[in-house]
Structures are given as structure tokens and as C-alpha cells.
Design an enzyme around this catalytic site. Structure first.
Site, mmCIF file in Angstrom:
data_model
loop_
_atom_site.group_PDB
_atom_site.id
_atom_site.type_symbol
_atom_site.label_atom_id
_atom_site.label_comp_id
_atom_site.label_asym_id
_atom_site.label_seq_id
_atom_site.Cartn_x
_atom_site.Cartn_y
_atom_site.Cartn_z
ATOM 1 N N ARG A 74 35.533 50.777 45.028
ATOM 2 C CA ARG A 74 35.403 50.596 43.556
ATOM 3 C C ARG A 74 36.064 48.955 42.792
ATOM 4 N NH1 ARG A 74 37.708 54.831 38.502
ATOM 5 N NH2 ARG A 74 34.966 55.375 39.270
ATOM 6 N N HIS B 39 27.427 52.166 38.231
ATOM 7 C CA HIS B 39 28.312 53.427 38.192
ATOM 8 C C HIS B 39 27.216 53.835 38.772
ATOM 9 C CE1 HIS B 39 30.484 55.683 38.834
ATOM 10 N NE2 HIS B 39 32.131 56.104 38.217
ATOM 11 N N GLN C 213 28.060 57.849 39.687
ATOM 12 C CA GLN C 213 27.350 58.683 38.371
ATOM 13 C C GLN C 213 26.153 59.216 37.926
ATOM 14 O OE1 GLN C 213 30.262 60.304 36.514
ATOM 15 N NE2 GLN C 213 29.113 61.097 35.602
ATOM 16 N N ASP D 219 29.448 56.926 26.155
ATOM 17 C CA ASP D 219 30.183 56.788 27.533
ATOM 18 C C ASP D 219 31.631 55.801 26.910
ATOM 19 O OD1 ASP D 219 32.143 55.870 29.310
ATOM 20 O OD2 ASP D 219 31.380 53.961 30.375
ATOM 21 N N CYS E 215 29.894 60.568 30.869
ATOM 22 C CA CYS E 215 30.874 60.981 32.403
ATOM 23 C C CYS E 215 31.952 60.891 33.068
ATOM 24 C CB CYS E 215 30.123 58.320 32.736
ATOM 25 S SG CYS E 215 30.977 58.325 32.106
ATOM 26 N N ARG F 229 29.148 65.150 40.249
ATOM 27 C CA ARG F 229 29.494 64.215 41.345
ATOM 28 C C ARG F 229 29.624 64.388 43.366
ATOM 29 N NH1 ARG F 229 31.381 59.730 38.434
ATOM 30 N NH2 ARG F 229 31.624 59.199 40.787
HETATM 31 N N1 NVA Z 1 32.377 52.304 31.748
HETATM 32 C C1 NVA Z 1 34.115 52.756 32.211
HETATM 33 C C2 NVA Z 1 33.308 54.434 33.136
HETATM 34 C C3 NVA Z 1 33.800 55.007 33.470
HETATM 35 C C4 NVA Z 1 33.805 55.988 34.365
HETATM 36 C C5 NVA Z 1 34.254 52.055 32.840
HETATM 37 O O1 NVA Z 1 34.200 50.932 33.648
HETATM 38 O O2 NVA Z 1 35.492 52.244 32.290
HETATM 39 N N1 CP Z 2 33.537 59.122 35.856
HETATM 40 C C1 CP Z 2 33.376 58.344 36.767
HETATM 41 O O1 CP Z 2 33.879 57.788 37.738
HETATM 42 O O2 CP Z 2 35.911 58.969 36.525
HETATM 43 P P1 CP Z 2 36.437 58.273 37.113
HETATM 44 O O3 CP Z 2 36.415 56.937 36.425
HETATM 45 O O4 CP Z 2 37.922 59.089 36.637
HETATM 46 O O5 CP Z 2 36.177 58.091 38.570
#
Ligand code: NVA
Ligand code: CP
Length: 331
Positions: free
Chosen positions: A128, A155, A158, A250, A290, A318
Site C-alpha cells: 500500500r 484499489h 477492493q 467512497d 469500501c 476481501r
Molecule cells: N479512497 C479511499 C479508499 C480507502 C479504502 C482512500 O484512498 O483513502
Molecule cells: N477498504 C479498505 O481498504 O479499508 P482499509 O483502508 O481499512 O484497509
């Protein structure tokens, strides 16, 4: 031979001649970097496997025995971290968590040295990162599979789990009417790429300034031509939601965008998924997110906490879909 698109950096796709690996529908992709590497046939195989892993976990208890997976996280996580850690263990392998929340990858040492060292010890990398290019560099230098656990741009884990959730609910994804409302962000991009590959009709409603990346939209539209999918952009959430079988939103401020909070909250006012908007959706429509979610911002509490909401099914899946991804790539 049709051309393929390849991600070559932030917001840039280029047309490339398809490689043998991409043309062979039986050959699984080596990595999961954007989601675009997974063609419709690979996704179908993945869902078949995910359904089996979910139904018969006992058959996969030793599937990754003797293997280790490095998990590099530059950003916070609940779902992704827990599902990968638990998932690797459930498959008999060992996860190794590397906390990069205090120092971005490539600062202490060059990415190529991280990649080439890790591949001597572990069998896969889940990462990540902020920049998509960092993830791509890891994959370029590592001879082991690299899985995108969220970047600023995508992502895919997800989105893949989300369409699996929808397939469980509706039985068939081709022609499914889905609306995405809010920010044209990483989540939106991955939903667009996966929807196109699965023949889903996706309507995306965002403020004009926060539209998804045009290059990703172009990729989705090109792919959708082969699958019967569609991707349409709107600015009016009601127009996107009307008749939708699934309504997705989201956060308005993604991780790393905290300094833009004030202007974003202003820009997205009017894009909250409310009970009134959900009434425009098709009978039996589901609400998706998500997570993490902010009740009262992008979604009303009365929607996310209603019987229409499948957010915890998404969270559960997931685990199963990522296990299937690891079984496909690490095998
Ligand atoms: N768009 C959000 C998704 C979190 C799972 C982010 O990048 O923070
Ligand atoms: N949806 C998701 O990826 O959640 P986290 O940021 O908690 O991993």
C-alpha cells in the site's frame, strides 16, 4: 491482434502490443498492479476460485505452506491489513508486516534494493503506497508477484471483491446497473476497470473538477466494447442512481488529501447518498462502500446502516477474493 493498455506512470496509459502472457487467457497475470492486467477470463477464473475458497476453506489450509508474504504499508489500514494477514495464515503461509507509515518506501534505501532483497526471503509482496510508480518499481525489480493493496490511483483488491459480492447477490454481472457517486478517486478508477472487464453498466456521478482520470475512462470504455459493459459520466447523482441495482460511494477526502479537506467537503456537498436518493434506485438495490465511511458526509447513516447495505459482506469478501488472488499469483 488488438492492442492492450499498460499503466506507465501517474495518470498515463500507453498502447502496447499485447504480450504472450496477456493474450493467453489461461495464463494468469504475474502481478496485480492496476487491475487492468486481469482480463475478463482471468477475473472469471478468480471468482470461481474465490467461491471455492469461501465455501471450502479447509481444502486450502496448506496451500501456501512454507511461503511468506511481505506486507509493506505506507498508509493506515484496517480491512486490507487484517484480511491479508489472516488470509496468508489461513492458507498456511506466514505474513511479514513492514510498517512504512513513518518513512516512505525508497527513502531509507532504493526500491530496487528493497525488491531484490525481499525476493530472496519471501514469495510475494503486498504493498500500500502513495505513488503508483513506487508500486510499479517494486514489481519491475522483484521477480515475485506484487499485489496492490491501494495506491493513490487504484484499489483493485477492493473492486475485485466488490464485484464478487455483487455476483453473489445478483447471480450475474453482465448488464448489471451500478452507480458510483462522489470522488473520481482510486476506488472509482478500480471500479471502472473491473466493471468494464465484467460487462457491468457503470454510471459515475462526480463534480466536474473531481472526474476520474480520462486515460482510465478511455481504457474502461475500450474494454467495455468487448464485454457489453458501459461507463457513463454524470454530474447529477440522481441521474446516475436512477434505476441502479447497486449504489456505491467512497470518502470525499482520501488518505493523503487531508490538507484539501475544506475545499473537498464544499465541492461534494450535494453528493451525499441519502435515503431520498436511494429511493430512485431499482427495487432491491444494494448500497456499497469500501469503508472507512463517514456517516453524514458521503453517506447518510440511514443508508449505510439500513438493510440495503452490504458493506460488511464487501469487507468479508476481501478475505476470500484476496486469498484467491494469492493462490493464483503465488502458485
Ligand atoms: N479512497 C479511499 C479508499 C480507502 C479504502 C482512500 O484512498 O483513502
Ligand atoms: N477498504 C479498505 O481498504 O479499508 P482499509 O483502508 O481499512 O484497509
Amino acid at each position: 491482434m488488438a492492442t492492450q493498455t499498460q499503466w506507465i506512470g501517474p495518470h498515463v496509459f500507453r498502447e502496447v502490443a499485447p504480450t504472450a502472457a496477456l493474450v493467453e487467457t489461461e495464463a494468469p497475470p504475474r502481478d496485480l498492479l492496476t487491475g487492468a492486467e486481469w482480463n475478463p477470463a482471468s477475473l472469471r477464473e478468480l471468482y470461481h476460485l474465490a467461491a471455492d475458497v469461501k465455501a471450502h476453506p479447509e481444502l486450502y489450509r496448506a496451500a501456501l505452506a512454507g511461503r511468506s508474504v511481505a506486507m509493506i504499508f505506507e498508509k493506515p489500514s484496517l480491512r486490507t491489513r487484517v484480511t491479508f494477514e489472516v488470509g496468508v495464515r489461513n492458507l498456511g503461509g506466514s505474513p511479514v508486516f513492514l510498517d512504512h507509515s513513518q518513512s516512505r518506501l525508497g527513502v531509507r534505501e532504493e526500491i530496487q534494493d528493497v525488491a531484490k532483497s525481499l525476493q530472496r526471503w519471501v514469495h510475494g509482496i503486498v504493498a500500500r503506497t502513495f505513488d503508483q510508480s513506487i508500486l510499479e518499481k517494486l514489481a519491475e525489480h522483484a521477480d515475485i508477484p506484487v499485489i496492490n493493496a491501494l495506491t493513490d490511483a487504484f484499489h483493485p483488491c477492493q473492486a475485485m471483491a466488490d464485484f464478487f459480492t455483487l455476483e453473489e447477490r445478483f447471480g450475474n454481472l453482465r448488464g448489471l446497473e451500478m452507480a458510483y457517486v462522489g470522488d473520481g478517486n482510486n476506488m472509482c478508477h478500480s471500479l471502472m476497470l473491473a466493471a468494464a472487464r465484467l460487462g457491468v453498466h457503470l454510471r459515475v456521478a462526480t463534480p466536474t473538477r473531481y472526474r476520474p482520470d480520462p486515460a482510465i475512462l478511455a481504457d474502461a470504455r475500450r474494454t467495455a466494447k468487448q464485454t457489453g459493459g458501459r461507463t457513463h459520466l454524470f454530474t447529477d447523482p440522481a441521474a446516475a442512481i436512477a434505476g441502479a441495482q447497486a449504489v456505491y460511494t467512497d470518502v470525499w477526502v482520501s488518505m493523503g488529501q487531508e490538507r484539501e479537506s475544506a475545499e473537498r467537503l464544499q465541492a461534494f456537498a450535494g453528493y451525499q447518498v441519502t435515503e431520498a436518493l436511494m429511493e430512485l434506485a431499482a427495487p432491491g438495490a444494494v448500497f456499497m462502500h469500501c469503508l472507512p465511511a463517514h456517516r453524514g458526509s458521503e453517506v447518510a447513516a440511514g443508508v449505510i446502516d439500513s438493510a440495503q447495505s452490504v458493506v460488511y459482506e464487501q469487507a468479508e469478501n476481501r478475505l476470500h477474493v484476496q486469498n484467491a488472488i494469492m493462490l493464483t499469483l503465488l502458485d
